[in-house]
Design a protein around this motif. Structure first.
Motif, PDB file in Angstrom:
ATOM      1  N   LEU A  69       0.648  -1.245   0.248  1.00 54.25           N
ATOM      2  CA  LEU A  69      -0.366   0.095   0.077  1.00 54.25           C
ATOM      3  C   LEU A  69       0.736   1.362  -0.296  1.00 54.25           C
ATOM      4  N   GLU A  70       0.575   1.881  -0.813  1.00 55.08           N
ATOM      5  CA  GLU A  70       1.476   3.764  -0.858  1.00 55.08           C
ATOM      6  C   GLU A  70       0.692   4.399  -1.987  1.00 55.08           C
ATOM      7  N   ARG A  71       0.568   5.639  -1.869  1.00 55.69           N
ATOM      8  CA  ARG A  71       0.966   7.297  -2.017  1.00 55.69           C
ATOM      9  C   ARG A  71       1.176   7.268  -2.698  1.00 55.69           C
ATOM     10  N   SER A  72       2.567   7.908  -3.713  1.00 57.74           N
ATOM     11  CA  SER A  72       2.950   8.190  -4.366  1.00 57.74           C
ATOM     12  C   SER A  72       3.163   7.492  -5.833  1.00 57.74           C
ATOM     13  N   GLU A  73       2.369   7.479  -6.576  1.00 59.76           N
ATOM     14  CA  GLU A  73       2.110   6.779  -8.141  1.00 59.76           C
ATOM     15  C   GLU A  73       3.192   6.696  -9.187  1.00 59.76           C
ATOM     16  N   HIS A  74       4.648   7.843  -8.543  1.00 60.02           N
ATOM     17  CA  HIS A  74       5.977   7.898  -8.741  1.00 60.02           C
ATOM     18  C   HIS A  74       6.343   5.969  -8.324  1.00 60.02           C
ATOM     19  N   ARG A  75       6.190   6.207  -6.811  1.00 58.06           N
ATOM     20  CA  ARG A  75       7.416   4.903  -6.425  1.00 58.06           C
ATOM     21  C   ARG A  75       6.038   3.584  -6.633  1.00 58.06           C
ATOM     22  N   ILE A  76       4.912   3.336  -6.941  1.00 59.17           N
ATOM     23  CA  ILE A  76       3.983   2.606  -7.063  1.00 59.17           C
ATOM     24  C   ILE A  76       4.613   2.201  -8.506  1.00 59.17           C
ATOM     25  N   ALA A  77       4.698   2.656  -9.683  1.00 61.55           N
ATOM     26  CA  ALA A  77       5.624   2.713 -10.924  1.00 61.55           C
ATOM     27  C   ALA A  77       6.501   1.983 -10.663  1.00 61.55           C
ATOM     28  N   GLU A  78       7.518   2.740 -10.378  1.00 59.33           N
ATOM     29  CA  GLU A  78       8.624   1.702  -9.727  1.00 59.33           C
ATOM     30  C   GLU A  78       8.924   0.776  -9.366  1.00 59.33           C
ATOM     31  N   ALA A  79       7.615   0.364  -8.248  1.00 61.76           N
ATOM     32  CA  ALA A  79       7.920  -0.516  -6.978  1.00 61.76           C
ATOM     33  C   ALA A  79       6.903  -1.361  -8.796  1.00 61.76           C
ATOM     34  N   ALA A  80       6.515  -1.739  -9.467  1.00 64.34           N
ATOM     35  CA  ALA A  80       5.758  -2.580 -10.159  1.00 64.34           C
ATOM     36  C   ALA A  80       6.407  -2.476 -10.893  1.00 64.34           C
ATOM     37  N   GLU A  81       7.626  -2.250 -11.677  1.00 61.39           N
ATOM     38  CA  GLU A  81       8.689  -2.678 -12.453  1.00 61.39           C
ATOM     39  C   GLU A  81      10.047  -3.483 -11.903  1.00 61.39           C
ATOM     40  N   ARG A  82      10.439  -3.658 -10.857  1.00 63.16           N
ATOM     41  CA  ARG A  82      11.073  -4.082 -10.029  1.00 63.16           C
ATOM     42  C   ARG A  82      10.404  -5.604  -9.764  1.00 63.16           C
ATOM     43  N   LEU A  83       9.414  -5.328  -9.026  1.00 60.04           N
ATOM     44  CA  LEU A  83       8.856  -6.751  -8.742  1.00 60.04           C
ATOM     45  C   LEU A  83       8.501  -7.667 -10.007  1.00 60.04           C
ATOM     46  N   ARG A  84       7.876  -6.848 -11.582  1.00 66.28           N
ATOM     47  CA  ARG A  84       6.941  -7.936 -12.292  1.00 66.28           C
ATOM     48  C   ARG A  84       8.072  -9.117 -12.424  1.00 66.28           C
ATOM     49  N   PRO A  85       8.919  -9.270 -11.820  1.00 66.37           N
ATOM     50  CA  PRO A  85       9.453 -10.974 -12.169  1.00 66.37           C
ATOM     51  C   PRO A  85       8.656 -12.007 -11.288  1.00 66.37           C
ATOM     52  N   TYR A  86       7.535 -11.323 -10.024  1.00 61.02           N
ATOM     53  CA  TYR A  86       7.409 -12.345  -9.294  1.00 61.02           C
ATOM     54  C   TYR A  86       5.976 -11.943  -9.599  1.00 61.02           C
ATOM     55  N   GLY A  87       5.615 -11.544 -10.654  1.00 63.14           N
ATOM     56  CA  GLY A  87       4.611 -11.995 -11.450  1.00 63.14           C
ATOM     57  C   GLY A  87       2.471 -11.496  -9.976  1.00 63.14           C
ATOM     58  N   GLU A  88       2.053 -13.120 -10.294  1.00 65.84           N
ATOM     59  CA  GLU A  88       0.829 -12.731  -9.057  1.00 65.84           C
ATOM     60  C   GLU A  88       0.661 -12.483  -7.939  1.00 65.84           C
ATOM     61  N   ARG A  89       2.371 -13.224  -7.340  1.00 67.98           N
ATOM     62  CA  ARG A  89       2.467 -13.205  -5.784  1.00 67.98           C
ATOM     63  C   ARG A  89       2.106 -11.562  -5.338  1.00 67.98           C
ATOM     64  N   VAL A  90       2.277 -10.248  -6.247  1.00 70.56           N
ATOM     65  CA  VAL A  90       2.452  -9.321  -5.777  1.00 70.56           C
ATOM     66  C   VAL A  90       1.249  -8.571  -6.553  1.00 70.56           C
TER      67      VAL A  90
END
Length: 280
Positions: A69-90
């Protein structure tokens, strides 16, 4: 007038992966060391760019749901890229942690590192939310920072900002008034005492354990701290100066940090507390 690179960084909270090495990396490992058993679900409150979620996914192969859970859309976008390899676990959700929406499940582990002071004066809402979202036997692992404060409620990062304002022409004694007129509550005031936090936690959660360490920040240059401040605090403090002086403000913060590093061997140090909280 064109904004400087650091001003742009502050507006988007960019570069946090590098900045966090000065302080938050130690918190992340410290918190995850307290996780026991084989958790299936972990919720990180204020998940930023996803570093804690990534570390948890690597540590715990049983983790089926890593939720941020995060407020900043910029940080969410960066997190989504970082965590992409983990697929549906995230799963990442944009959320205001002063009034988070309920989730349709509970978690064995809830974490929140270096975030609580940003929720002032509504911290009790997150304790109620966590109490409602912990699975039986689950743990809420929370870190809080406790800088020393002066009679005006300034301490920690506020001290470097005071140095910067003085360097830009604000008389030392007028700095508390500058904060008040600018609507900037000192971080050291936002960070409640241990006793005050315990009173807010009590109605919702039980304190099952407490650890403390001294967090020491050191830097290699003024520029390094300038970028750390921009990535960590964004434009929270820089609005205290006119727009055409903000680049100079960030430079002055970095110069204050570097001066302290040379004189003291560190920029700052403060107590960090790790709370292990459980359902009542």
């Amino acid at each position: 007038m064109t904004a400087s690179a650091v001003e742009i960084q502050a507006s988007t909270l960019a570069g946090y992966a590098d900045a966090s090495r000065l302080r938050q990396v130690q918190d992340r490992d410290w918190v995850l060391d307290q996780v026991t058993g084989a958790p299936g679900t972990l919720i990180d409150l204020g998940s930023g760019i996803g570093q804690l979620l990534q570390a948890a996914l690597e540590r715990f192969p049983t983790l089926r749901h890593a939720v941020g859970l995060e407020r900043s859309e910029h940080r969410i976008a960066e997190a989504a890229e970082r965590l992409r390899p983990y697929g549906e676990r995230v799963a990442l959700h944009r959320a205001d942690l002063t009034a988070p929406e309920p989730l349709p499940f509970r978690a064995e582990v809830i974490t929140q590192t270096s975030v609580l002071h940003w929720l002032y004066p509504d911290e009790e809402r997150i304790f109620a939310w966590a109490g409602a979202h912990l699975a039986p036997g689950g743990r809420f692992l929370l870190t809080t920072y406790h800088p020393a404060r002066d009679e005006h409620g300034l301490g920690g990062e506020d001290e470097l900002v005071r140095d910067a304002l003085v360097a830009l022409g604000t008389p030392y004694d007028e700095v508390p008034g500058t904060f008040a007129r600018g609507g900037v509550l000192p971080i050291a005031t936002r960070t409640r005492t241990v006793e005050d936090l315990a009173a807010l936690i009590g109605p919702h959660l039980a304190v099952a354990g407490e650890l403390e360490r001294d967090a020491v920040v050191t830097v290699d240059s003024a520029e390094q701290y300038e970028h750390f401040h921009a990535a960590t605090f964004g434009d929270y403090y820089s609005r205290l100066v006119p727009e055409d002086r903000r680049a100079a403000f960030f430079r002055a913060v970095g110069e204050s940090a570097w001066r302290r590093q040379r004189e003291r061997g560190h920029v700052s140090h403060m107590v960090v507390r790790l709370w292990t909280l459980t359902s009542r």
